[in-house]
Design an enzyme around this catalytic site. Structure first.
Site, PDB file in Angstrom:
ATOM      1  N   SER A 107       4.982  -1.530  11.753  1.00  0.00           N
ATOM      2  CA  SER A 107       4.010  -0.532  11.331  1.00  0.00           C
ATOM      3  C   SER A 107       4.665   0.644  10.610  1.00  0.00           C
ATOM      4  O   SER A 107       5.271   0.481   9.562  1.00  0.00           O
ATOM      5  CB  SER A 107       3.209  -0.074  12.555  1.00  0.00           C
ATOM      6  OG  SER A 107       2.090   0.675  12.186  1.00  0.00           O
ATOM      7  N   ASP A 247       0.227   3.136   5.844  1.00  0.00           N
ATOM      8  CA  ASP A 247       1.496   2.962   6.548  1.00  0.00           C
ATOM      9  C   ASP A 247       2.071   1.589   6.220  1.00  0.00           C
ATOM     10  O   ASP A 247       1.516   0.838   5.417  1.00  0.00           O
ATOM     11  CB  ASP A 247       1.333   3.170   8.056  1.00  0.00           C
ATOM     12  CG  ASP A 247       0.498   2.089   8.714  1.00  0.00           C
ATOM     13  OD1 ASP A 247      -0.336   1.474   8.030  1.00  0.00           O
ATOM     14  OD2 ASP A 247       0.673   1.849   9.923  1.00  0.00           O
ATOM     15  N   ASP A 249       2.250  -1.322   7.558  1.00  0.00           N
ATOM     16  CA  ASP A 249       1.506  -2.581   7.700  1.00  0.00           C
ATOM     17  C   ASP A 249       0.041  -2.450   7.326  1.00  0.00           C
ATOM     18  O   ASP A 249      -0.738  -3.384   7.512  1.00  0.00           O
ATOM     19  CB  ASP A 249       1.654  -3.152   9.115  1.00  0.00           C
ATOM     20  CG  ASP A 249       0.908  -2.347  10.167  1.00  0.00           C
ATOM     21  OD1 ASP A 249       0.764  -1.117   9.994  1.00  0.00           O
ATOM     22  OD2 ASP A 249       0.490  -2.928  11.183  1.00  0.00           O
ATOM     23  N   ASP A 251      -2.505  -0.624   8.493  1.00  0.00           N
ATOM     24  CA  ASP A 251      -3.614  -0.494   9.441  1.00  0.00           C
ATOM     25  C   ASP A 251      -4.028   0.956   9.668  1.00  0.00           C
ATOM     26  O   ASP A 251      -4.895   1.224  10.482  1.00  0.00           O
ATOM     27  CB  ASP A 251      -3.312  -1.196  10.771  1.00  0.00           C
ATOM     28  CG  ASP A 251      -2.190  -0.546  11.567  1.00  0.00           C
ATOM     29  OD1 ASP A 251      -1.548   0.404  11.066  1.00  0.00           O
ATOM     30  OD2 ASP A 251      -1.944  -1.000  12.705  1.00  0.00           O
TER      31      ASP A 251
END
Length: 455
Positions: A107, A247, A249, A251
């Site tokens: 992440s 960010d 990833d 999400d």
């Protein structure tokens, strides 16, 4: 099972320094054990299918290969999605009717870290109980899982169509295109880097980009939702209507208004929640937030006939409350926003489209939409400690917290909690002035450092 203590899984999957604590050997075993647990109810007349995605970290390929080998070794077929966002994996598990999904990502963490997130066939993150089952198999002294041969083995294949299906889904969540909108986009050199220009071009937006040139090592490095300052400069220099920072990833989303001011998850939830409520689409006129949301967020909701339910930190807990009580909007100050009408997890791209749709429909500037949330000064200090749980319960620390709360007399708040993924104790306070919040946080942090014997 009253309290489940997990060894490998944290609040958001398995995390660690790639090739040190999160090794390819562990990834292989997670593929075998996780695959076996998650596909045990698959139809017996065909091989189970698991989809696998990753972000742009240099270690992603290594861990993905090991994980896939684990799946194949227990007879599971794998679809490789390539570099793609975490919410895309959650969406595609359901869309493709796969038995499970996995995302290789850490992440918003630095490039040296990586992680493994599992999704069930329903597109949701795993329950503590399922994670516990996987851990029990991981730590079993003997591997009793099947080892098929020949045609019993799984087969891996590439599935680049996944990104196209996901982008098509996103475009259908708003009833208009984005023509006339000028935005700056920051992909954090992560999983959205390739998707951003394609998606916003398809929606006819005018845009400039940054953080869309990943090299495996620059993910989240001075860019993205945890570093929106560079995006703020780009917004002002480009004279666009808004900036959107994702960010690693994809999400979470942090926005920047036309003046270069940060619009965090609290403000995004308020803006979209108010719009949904006015349209009669916000279920129970309630937004689910975590204990990290600012007092100003709650006051703004109350002023416009909305309420909020608080949960522990982590979008999985927000989602659990949404499912339990039938809410359809929730999220975190950090930018994880869940639109339950469309998604099973936080989705930065989906959130961005909803926010821009509100701007286009209302004709208001982002700064005007966010102005109702008068944010109390907030300070968060992360303190590295050996035992984060013990320090949180330390009597001297608890006494100092009680002393500070008494002094606040209701006009402010304190939150001291352990990090879910790192060996840190987080000390946060909110108060009417910056001077007061500095004073309160430092008073508590000093006791934490003293009791933990850290400087």
């Amino acid at each position: 099972m009253s309290e489940i203590k997990l060894k490998y899984f944290g609040t958001d999957g398995v995390r660690g320094i790639a090739n040190e604590t999160l090794t390819p050997e562990l990834a292989f075993r997670l593929g075998r054990t996780g695959g076996a647990i998650l596909t045990r109810h698959a139809e017996s007349d065909k091989k189970p299918v698991v989809i696998v995605g990753r972000d742009t970290r240099i270690s992603g390929d290594m861990l993905q290969q090991a994980m896939i080998a684990g799946f194949l070794s227990v007879g599971i077929d794998v679809l490789r999605l390539g570099v793609i966002t975490t919410p895309a994996v959650a969406f595609l598990v359901q869309n493709l009717e796969a038995d499970a999904g996995v995302q290789i990502t850490a992440s918003h963490n630095p490039a040296a870290d990586n992680g493994i997130k599992f999704f069930g066939k329903d597109g949701f993150k795993l329950s503590d109980e399922l994670e516990y089952e996987i851990e029990q198999l991981l730590d079993s002294p003997e591997d009793t899982l099947p080892r098929p041969s020949a045609n019993g083995l799984g087969v891996a294949s590439n599935y680049p169509e996944g990104a196209l299906k996901y982008m098509s889904f996103l475009q259908k969540t708003i009833p208009t295109d984005l023509s006339g909108m000028q935005v700056a986009l920051d992909g954090a050199n992560g999983a959205t880097s390739d998707l951003l220009p394609r998606l916003f071009a398809d929606l006819n937006a005018d845009f400039v980009t940054m953080g869309t040139e990943p090299n495996g090592l620059n993910i989240n490095d001075g860019v993205g939702s945890t570093h929106p300052e560079a995006l703020a400069d780009l917004v002002k220099s480009s004279e666009v209507q808004a900036g959107l920072a994702f960010d690693g990833d994809g999400d979470r989303l942090i926005a920047v208004d036309e003046n270069g001011d940060i619009v965090d998850g609290d403000k995004i939830m308020y803006i979209t929640g108010k719009f949904m409520n006015e349209q009669g689409r916000l279920k129970h006129s309630t937004v689910v937030s975590t204990v990290m949301s600012n007092i100003g967020f709650y006051k703004a909701l109350a002023a416009h006939d909305m309420t909020s339910v608080k949960t522990a930190v982590g979008d999985r807990y927000v989602m659990a409350e949404m499912i339990k009580s039938g809410y359809n909007l929730g999220g975190e100050q950090s930018g994880h926003i869940i639109f339950r009408d469309w998604a099973t997890t936080g989705d930065g791209l989906l959130t961005a489209l909803q926010l821009l749709y509100v701007m286009k429909e209302t004709g208001q500037k982002l700064s005007e939409l966010a102005a109702d949330v008068q944010v109390y000064p907030q300070k968060l200090v992360n303190i590295a400690v050996a035992d984060k749980v013990a320090i949180q319960k330390n009597p001297a620390v608890l006494a100092k917290i009680a002393e500070v709360e008494a002094e606040m007399a209701g006009d402010g708040r304190v939150l001291v909690r352990p990090s879910g993924t790192e060996s840190l104790l987080r000390v946060m306070a909110e108060a009417p002035t910056t001077e007061l919040v500095e004073k309160y946080v430092e008073a508590i942090a000093a006791v934490v450092r003293d009791q933990a014997n850290v400087s």
